[in-house]
Design a protein around this motif. Structure first.
Motif, PDB file in Angstrom:
ATOM      1  N   SER A   2      74.296  29.844   1.272  1.00 36.26           N
ATOM      2  CA  SER A   2      75.473  30.495   2.048  1.00 36.26           C
ATOM      3  C   SER A   2      76.731  29.983   1.607  1.00 36.26           C
ATOM      4  CB  SER A   2      75.331  30.540   3.417  1.00 36.26           C
ATOM      5  OG  SER A   2      75.638  29.048   3.898  1.00 36.26           O
ATOM      6  N   THR A   3      76.729  28.572   1.205  1.00 34.26           N
ATOM      7  CA  THR A   3      78.244  28.172   0.417  1.00 34.26           C
ATOM      8  C   THR A   3      78.370  28.490  -0.886  1.00 34.26           C
ATOM      9  OG1 THR A   3      77.009  25.995   0.048  1.00 34.26           O
ATOM     10  CG2 THR A   3      78.034  26.234   2.332  1.00 34.26           C
ATOM     11  N   GLN A   4      77.321  28.966  -1.652  1.00 32.53           N
ATOM     12  CA  GLN A   4      77.768  29.485  -3.080  1.00 32.53           C
ATOM     13  C   GLN A   4      77.632  30.793  -3.677  1.00 32.53           C
ATOM     14  OE1 GLN A   4      78.191  26.817  -5.296  1.00 32.53           O
ATOM     15  NE2 GLN A   4      78.139  25.440  -3.649  1.00 32.53           N
ATOM     16  N   THR A   5      77.616  31.643  -2.487  1.00 32.74           N
ATOM     17  CA  THR A   5      77.674  33.098  -2.713  1.00 32.74           C
ATOM     18  C   THR A   5      78.365  33.945  -1.681  1.00 32.74           C
ATOM     19  OG1 THR A   5      75.611  33.236  -1.156  1.00 32.74           O
ATOM     20  CG2 THR A   5      74.908  32.776  -3.704  1.00 32.74           C
ATOM     21  N   VAL A   6      78.778  35.015  -2.535  1.00 30.62           N
ATOM     22  CA  VAL A   6      79.509  36.079  -1.761  1.00 30.62           C
ATOM     23  C   VAL A   6      78.521  37.086  -1.768  1.00 30.62           C
ATOM     24  CG1 VAL A   6      81.287  37.939  -1.786  1.00 30.62           C
ATOM     25  CG2 VAL A   6      81.683  35.689  -2.710  1.00 30.62           C
TER      26      VAL A   6
ATOM     27  N   GLY B  27      82.888  46.721  -0.804  1.00 32.10           N
ATOM     28  CA  GLY B  27      81.395  46.027  -0.272  1.00 32.10           C
ATOM     29  C   GLY B  27      81.839  45.170   1.032  1.00 32.10           C
ATOM     30  N   ILE B  28      80.960  45.215   1.773  1.00 30.31           N
ATOM     31  CA  ILE B  28      81.230  44.276   2.943  1.00 30.31           C
ATOM     32  C   ILE B  28      80.315  43.078   2.742  1.00 30.31           C
ATOM     33  CG2 ILE B  28      80.754  43.860   5.478  1.00 30.31           C
ATOM     34  CD1 ILE B  28      83.174  45.723   4.775  1.00 30.31           C
ATOM     35  N   ALA B  29      80.770  41.773   2.771  1.00 35.70           N
ATOM     36  CA  ALA B  29      80.158  40.710   2.231  1.00 35.70           C
ATOM     37  C   ALA B  29      80.233  39.372   3.391  1.00 35.70           C
ATOM     38  CB  ALA B  29      80.750  40.291   0.837  1.00 35.70           C
ATOM     39  N   SER B  30      79.225  38.429   3.306  1.00 34.73           N
ATOM     40  CA  SER B  30      79.438  37.257   3.848  1.00 34.73           C
ATOM     41  C   SER B  30      79.818  36.041   2.580  1.00 34.73           C
ATOM     42  CB  SER B  30      78.108  36.957   4.433  1.00 34.73           C
ATOM     43  OG  SER B  30      78.062  35.759   5.186  1.00 34.73           O
ATOM     44  N   VAL B  31      80.805  35.181   2.957  1.00 35.19           N
ATOM     45  CA  VAL B  31      80.992  34.090   2.321  1.00 35.19           C
ATOM     46  C   VAL B  31      81.565  32.827   3.196  1.00 35.19           C
ATOM     47  CG1 VAL B  31      83.407  34.967   2.124  1.00 35.19           C
ATOM     48  CG2 VAL B  31      82.410  33.361   0.468  1.00 35.19           C
ATOM     49  N   VAL B  32      81.147  31.553   2.728  1.00 36.40           N
ATOM     50  CA  VAL B  32      81.812  30.617   3.325  1.00 36.40           C
ATOM     51  C   VAL B  32      82.584  30.000   2.559  1.00 36.40           C
ATOM     52  CG1 VAL B  32      81.068  28.115   4.318  1.00 36.40           C
ATOM     53  CG2 VAL B  32      79.356  30.014   4.675  1.00 36.40           C
ATOM     54  N   LEU B  33      84.036  29.817   3.374  1.00 32.25           N
ATOM     55  CA  LEU B  33      85.124  29.102   2.606  1.00 32.25           C
ATOM     56  C   LEU B  33      85.771  27.912   3.515  1.00 32.25           C
ATOM     57  CD1 LEU B  33      86.967  32.362   1.337  1.00 32.25           C
ATOM     58  CD2 LEU B  33      85.510  30.848  -0.119  1.00 32.25           C
ATOM     59  N   HIS B  34      86.039  27.148   2.853  1.00 29.32           N
ATOM     60  CA  HIS B  34      86.712  25.798   3.947  1.00 29.32           C
ATOM     61  C   HIS B  34      85.716  25.668   5.170  1.00 29.32           C
ATOM     62  CE1 HIS B  34      89.949  26.587   1.245  1.00 29.32           C
ATOM     63  NE2 HIS B  34      90.130  27.849   1.632  1.00 29.32           N
ATOM     64  N   SER B  35      84.500  25.624   4.839  1.00 29.56           N
ATOM     65  CA  SER B  35      83.579  25.027   6.018  1.00 29.56           C
ATOM     66  C   SER B  35      83.572  26.149   6.996  1.00 29.56           C
ATOM     67  CB  SER B  35      83.899  23.730   6.444  1.00 29.56           C
ATOM     68  OG  SER B  35      83.986  22.853   5.573  1.00 29.56           O
ATOM     69  N   ARG B  36      83.793  27.368   6.746  1.00 31.35           N
ATOM     70  CA  ARG B  36      83.811  28.429   7.782  1.00 31.35           C
ATOM     71  C   ARG B  36      83.311  29.782   7.106  1.00 31.35           C
ATOM     72  NH1 ARG B  36      88.842  31.538  10.607  1.00 31.35           N
ATOM     73  NH2 ARG B  36      87.718  33.019  11.861  1.00 31.35           N
ATOM     74  N   GLN B  37      82.395  30.285   7.993  1.00 25.85           N
ATOM     75  CA  GLN B  37      81.754  31.542   7.305  1.00 25.85           C
ATOM     76  C   GLN B  37      82.760  32.708   7.550  1.00 25.85           C
ATOM     77  OE1 GLN B  37      78.025  33.143   9.104  1.00 25.85           O
ATOM     78  NE2 GLN B  37      77.417  33.834   7.098  1.00 25.85           N
ATOM     79  N   HIS B  38      82.840  33.651   6.709  1.00 28.72           N
ATOM     80  CA  HIS B  38      83.908  34.660   6.770  1.00 28.72           C
ATOM     81  C   HIS B  38      83.221  36.062   6.562  1.00 28.72           C
ATOM     82  CE1 HIS B  38      87.653  32.471   6.767  1.00 28.72           C
ATOM     83  NE2 HIS B  38      86.956  31.460   6.093  1.00 28.72           N
TER      84      HIS B  38
ATOM     85  N   ALA C 271      78.967  32.913  -6.867  1.00 34.22           N
ATOM     86  CA  ALA C 271      78.393  33.788  -7.517  1.00 34.22           C
ATOM     87  C   ALA C 271      78.330  35.044  -6.373  1.00 34.22           C
ATOM     88  CB  ALA C 271      77.139  33.932  -8.013  1.00 34.22           C
ATOM     89  N   ILE C 272      78.810  36.347  -6.781  1.00 31.49           N
ATOM     90  CA  ILE C 272      78.439  37.707  -6.231  1.00 31.49           C
ATOM     91  C   ILE C 272      76.899  37.993  -6.227  1.00 31.49           C
ATOM     92  CG2 ILE C 272      79.050  40.009  -5.528  1.00 31.49           C
ATOM     93  CD1 ILE C 272      81.603  39.151  -7.336  1.00 31.49           C
ATOM     94  N   THR C 273      76.241  38.168  -5.012  1.00 34.84           N
ATOM     95  CA  THR C 273      74.902  38.582  -5.070  1.00 34.84           C
ATOM     96  C   THR C 273      74.654  40.067  -4.672  1.00 34.84           C
ATOM     97  OG1 THR C 273      74.271  37.812  -2.888  1.00 34.84           O
ATOM     98  CG2 THR C 273      73.813  36.144  -4.745  1.00 34.84           C
ATOM     99  N   PHE C 274      74.221  40.947  -5.480  1.00 29.52           N
ATOM    100  CA  PHE C 274      74.175  42.372  -5.387  1.00 29.52           C
ATOM    101  C   PHE C 274      72.902  42.859  -5.655  1.00 29.52           C
ATOM    102  CE2 PHE C 274      75.477  46.562  -7.794  1.00 29.52           C
ATOM    103  CZ  PHE C 274      75.382  47.335  -6.784  1.00 29.52           C
ATOM    104  N   GLY C 275      71.960  43.011  -4.639  1.00 30.14           N
ATOM    105  CA  GLY C 275      70.732  43.466  -4.965  1.00 30.14           C
ATOM    106  C   GLY C 275      70.133  42.201  -5.564  1.00 30.14           C
ATOM    107  N   LEU C 276      69.550  42.237  -6.841  1.00 29.65           N
ATOM    108  CA  LEU C 276      69.087  41.186  -7.504  1.00 29.65           C
ATOM    109  C   LEU C 276      70.108  40.865  -8.664  1.00 29.65           C
ATOM    110  CD1 LEU C 276      65.361  42.566  -8.090  1.00 29.65           C
ATOM    111  CD2 LEU C 276      66.160  40.857  -6.492  1.00 29.65           C
ATOM    112  N   VAL C 277      71.047  41.467  -8.841  1.00 27.69           N
ATOM    113  CA  VAL C 277      72.408  41.366  -9.760  1.00 27.69           C
ATOM    114  C   VAL C 277      73.170  39.994  -9.126  1.00 27.69           C
ATOM    115  CG1 VAL C 277      74.332  42.018 -10.741  1.00 27.69           C
ATOM    116  CG2 VAL C 277      72.500  43.641 -10.180  1.00 27.69           C
ATOM    117  N   TYR C 278      73.282  39.109 -10.024  1.00 28.87           N
ATOM    118  CA  TYR C 278      73.958  37.715 -10.092  1.00 28.87           C
ATOM    119  C   TYR C 278      75.147  37.706 -10.727  1.00 28.87           C
ATOM    120  CZ  TYR C 278      74.290  32.571  -9.315  1.00 28.87           C
ATOM    121  OH  TYR C 278      74.510  31.371  -9.034  1.00 28.87           O
ATOM    122  N   VAL C 279      76.414  37.674 -10.338  1.00 30.66           N
ATOM    123  CA  VAL C 279      77.775  37.648 -10.928  1.00 30.66           C
ATOM    124  C   VAL C 279      78.364  36.161 -10.599  1.00 30.66           C
ATOM    125  CG1 VAL C 279      79.645  38.707 -11.398  1.00 30.66           C
ATOM    126  CG2 VAL C 279      77.670  40.189 -10.616  1.00 30.66           C
TER     127      VAL C 279
END
Length: 286
Positions: free
Chosen positions: A87-91, A137-148, A9-17
């Protein structure tokens, strides 16, 4: 559309997409395989134990973190997810910036983000608000066991996620190479600069990716098809490759080079069919 490679999911403030992540690119290389020249059998790759030199099964391969030289901790995919489940389930959107502020040097891999069945309204809200703002938007996401680090971008009807390189992964240019301070300091005349600007302007057009082709791949595919058609698929033909054309060696006058370039460009435009001429900026490609 290929299969989703990540769900979260994308987390945007309290918004969850809730969204799914899909690859946005595909490779179209020449696709050579390694063969045994004696039998034309495919040559495969083996997973080798580096200490014993013996092949091992894929099922016997585990992930290990080297915490000191030669000493490893074995960690499963499940343990990785459990260590930081959020961290592994959100943008996670961290900030919004003007798109031109992000240098192309930081761009890495693009992905498409699609909403799941529950998220149409919030997905549309975020996409349209982002498009209207002119920001990314500048975001943090974990893909393939690596944070991006990543950029969330409104791309037409969709949201795209572009992974970014970390600042430590972009090398500073070595100024010790003594770059010219500016064109004038390098001996460029005002007239030469004007001609270069004119050449850039004449070659300027709207971006249309379909205009450009992988001509190298086309040539290799054409060669392969021609050899197969002629019954020479299994023949290695030794030919003398043409020497690359040496250009500009006989011309030391920069003004002359620019004049020739402008003249060549003008002649090409005049000889091209009207509908195939490169459109100028602000005009739509035919």
């Amino acid at each position: 559309m290929p299969r989703a490679i990540w769900k979260g999911a994308i987390t945007f403030g309290l918004v969850y997409v809730p969204v799914e992540l899909f690859p946005a690119t595909q490779s179209e290389g020449t696709g050579f395989n390694l063969l045994d020249r004696r039998t034309l059998d495919p040559v495969g790759y083996q997973q080798i134990n580096k200490r014993t030199g013996k092949p091992i099964k894929r099922s016997d391969i585990v992930r290990g973190y080297e915490y000191e030289k030669g000493a490893y901790v074995v960690i499963s995919d499940e343990e990785i997810k459990a260590a930081s489940p959020e961290s592994t389930q959100t943008v996670e959107l961290l900030a919004f910036v003007d798109a031109p502020q992000v240098s192309f040097l930081y761009l890495d891999t693009p992905y498409w983000l699609a909403p799941d069945k529950r998220a149409g309204k919030t997905y549309a809200l975020l996409r349209d608000a982002l498009a209207a703002s002119g920001k990314i938007g500048i975001a943090s996401v974990v893909l393939h066991s690596r944070q991006h680090l990543a950029a969330l971008v409104a791309a037409g009807p969709a949201l795209a996620l572009q992974t970014l390189r970390w600042s430590t992964e972009v090398r500073e240019f070595d100024a010790s190479q003594r770059l010219p301070r500016n064109a004038k300091a390098a001996g460029v005349s005002t007239h030469e600069l004007q001609m270069a600007s004119k050449l850039i302007d004449d070659m300027s057009t709207d971006w249309d990716p379909e205009t450009y082709r992988d001509t190298y791949r086309d040539a290799i595919m054409g060669l392969a098809q021609r050899k197969a058609r002629e019954g020479k698929a299994h023949e290695l033909t030794h030919v003398e490759a043409p020497a690359p054309e040496r250009r500009g060696a006989e011309i030391v006058d920069l003004s002359e080079l620019l004049k020739r370039s402008l003249g060549k460009r003008k002649a090409a435009d005049e000889s091209a069919p009207r509908e195939k001429r490169a459109p100028k900026r602000g005009k739509r490609a035919a």
